[in-house]
Design a protein around this motif. Structure first.
Motif, PDB file in Angstrom:
ATOM      1  N   VAL A  89      -2.862   7.955  -2.976  1.00  0.00           N
ATOM      2  CA  VAL A  89      -3.546   8.634  -1.872  1.00  0.00           C
ATOM      3  C   VAL A  89      -2.632   8.720  -0.656  1.00  0.00           C
ATOM      4  N   ILE A  90      -2.000   7.603  -0.324  1.00  0.00           N
ATOM      5  CA  ILE A  90      -1.101   7.590   0.832  1.00  0.00           C
ATOM      6  C   ILE A  90       0.134   8.447   0.558  1.00  0.00           C
ATOM      7  N   ALA A  91       0.656   8.372  -0.648  1.00  0.00           N
ATOM      8  CA  ALA A  91       1.818   9.194  -0.997  1.00  0.00           C
ATOM      9  C   ALA A  91       1.495  10.682  -0.888  1.00  0.00           C
ATOM     10  N   SER A  92       0.306  11.060  -1.320  1.00  0.00           N
ATOM     11  CA  SER A  92      -0.099  12.468  -1.246  1.00  0.00           C
ATOM     12  C   SER A  92      -0.224  12.929   0.201  1.00  0.00           C
ATOM     13  N   VAL A 128       0.815  -1.219   0.000  1.00  0.00           N
ATOM     14  CA  VAL A 128       0.000   0.000   0.000  1.00  0.00           C
ATOM     15  C   VAL A 128       0.851   1.272   0.000  1.00  0.00           C
ATOM     16  N   LEU A 129       2.147   1.123   0.169  1.00  0.00           N
ATOM     17  CA  LEU A 129       2.973   2.308   0.388  1.00  0.00           C
ATOM     18  C   LEU A 129       3.165   3.149  -0.869  1.00  0.00           C
ATOM     19  N   ASP A 130       2.939   2.561  -2.030  1.00  0.00           N
ATOM     20  CA  ASP A 130       3.052   3.308  -3.284  1.00  0.00           C
ATOM     21  C   ASP A 130       1.715   3.881  -3.742  1.00  0.00           C
ATOM     22  N   ASP A 131       0.670   3.662  -2.962  1.00  0.00           N
ATOM     23  CA  ASP A 131      -0.642   4.163  -3.371  1.00  0.00           C
ATOM     24  C   ASP A 131      -0.619   5.695  -3.449  1.00  0.00           C
ATOM     25  N   GLU A 138     -10.187   9.111   6.646  1.00  0.00           N
ATOM     26  CA  GLU A 138     -11.257   8.579   5.805  1.00  0.00           C
ATOM     27  C   GLU A 138     -10.765   8.273   4.401  1.00  0.00           C
ATOM     28  N   ALA A 139      -9.852   9.083   3.887  1.00  0.00           N
ATOM     29  CA  ALA A 139      -9.314   8.839   2.550  1.00  0.00           C
ATOM     30  C   ALA A 139      -8.524   7.535   2.513  1.00  0.00           C
ATOM     31  N   ILE A 140      -7.766   7.275   3.558  1.00  0.00           N
ATOM     32  CA  ILE A 140      -7.007   6.017   3.617  1.00  0.00           C
ATOM     33  C   ILE A 140      -7.969   4.837   3.763  1.00  0.00           C
ATOM     34  N   SER A 141      -8.966   4.985   4.621  1.00  0.00           N
ATOM     35  CA  SER A 141      -9.959   3.915   4.784  1.00  0.00           C
ATOM     36  C   SER A 141     -10.699   3.651   3.481  1.00  0.00           C
TER      37      SER A 141
END
Length: 284
Positions: A207-210, A202-205, A261-264
């Motif tokens: 949303v998470i990167a942003s 998930v670390l390259d997603d 919420e964005a991560i969820s």
């Protein structure tokens, strides 16, 4: 840099039995036996005070040696291990516990978990009754399970009269386990996340990167912070000193509700590991 945080920086979760567990711990899944002592020593140096291992990992001995030799008072290190599937059953559980405790070189465990329900074997209720006996003898402080579904948990509670303190399950942004977490909350069962970073997937997603860029942190720190703010116990693992340090440095920032919420919202109900209803590893 080493973050020798005082342990009060790590929040604690109150378990159904009244004991407390650090919300951030260190897992040693897939850590080779000959590296475990060094890796766990590094984690303790950084400030982790909860160490999670399992009989099937093959590294209880090195893990225990590091804990003993580090020299902290025993009650300052929270130690978890797990019973492997092949040892389920009342008498075999008691023997397996003795073997784990001997390998760890400790007098008691803080938390003992049934690693998988393996419903095909239909021994997890008797296994948990053995756990209750160990707890009554003072050899383990808290007893729980791992990878159990609500149906498995309901049966345990109905047939033993005890609520498992913890259910350790696969949980990460692509598998957020909302219905199971809701069940846990309604029964005061603590949710503990294994594979909390989705084994790095998930670390390259984007949303998470942003979000990581927005808060000036690494993607892994963001995901660990997400777990903490959801109320999960989280046990990231690494053998890399820099990542062991970085994964602990998650108390100097917070995510907004929108970021959580964005991560969820990345949930895809996608498992990486086995299915608790069908996994039979160890029965052959």
């Amino acid at each position: 840099m080493t973050f020798r945080s005082d342990k009060s920086a790590v929040p604690t979760i109150v378990l159904p039995d009244g004991n407390v567990i650090p919300q951030l711990g260190f897992g040693v899944f897939q850590v080779p036996a000959d590296e475990a002592a060094g890796v766990v020593t590094k984690a303790l140096e950084v400030g982790y005070r909860s160490i999670d291992t399992a009989a099937i990992y093959g590294n209880e001995e090195g893990t225990g040696r590091a804990i003993r030799e580090f020299g902290l008072p025993r009650d300052e290190v929270y130690v978890t291990t797990k019973l492997w599937n092949s040892e389920q059953g009342y008498d075999s559980t008691l023997r397996a516990f003795d073997e784990s405790l001997k390998r760890l070189g400790l007098d008691y465990l803080d938390l003992y978990l049934v690693h998988w329900p393996v419903p095909k074997a239909d021994r997890y209720v008797d296994t948990f009754k053995a756990f209750q006996a160990l707890k009554a003898d003072g050899r383990v402080r808290s007893i729980g399970v791992s990878n159990f579904t609500p149906a498995h948990l309901e049966r345990i509670i109905a047939e033993t009269g005890e609520i498992p303190a913890v259910n350790q399950v696969e949980l990460h942004p692509r598998f957020i386990q909302a219905p199971l977490r809701s069940f846990h909350q309604s029964h005061a069962i603590a949710t503990e996340a294994w594979s909390p970073l989705g084994q790095g997937q998930v670390l390259d997603d984007p949303v998470i990167a942003s979000i990581a860029r927005q808060v000036g942190r690494t993607p892994a720190q963001v995901v660990i912070r997400w777990h903490l703010q959801l109320g999960n116990i989280v046990i990231p693992k690494s053998v890399t000193p820099e990542r062991i340090e970085s994964n602990f440095d998650v108390f100097g920032f917070e995510l907004t509700n929108e970021q959580v919420e964005a991560i969820s919202g990345l949930n895809a109900d996608t498992r990486i590991g086995g299915d608790p209803e069908t996994l039979t590893a160890g029965l052959d």
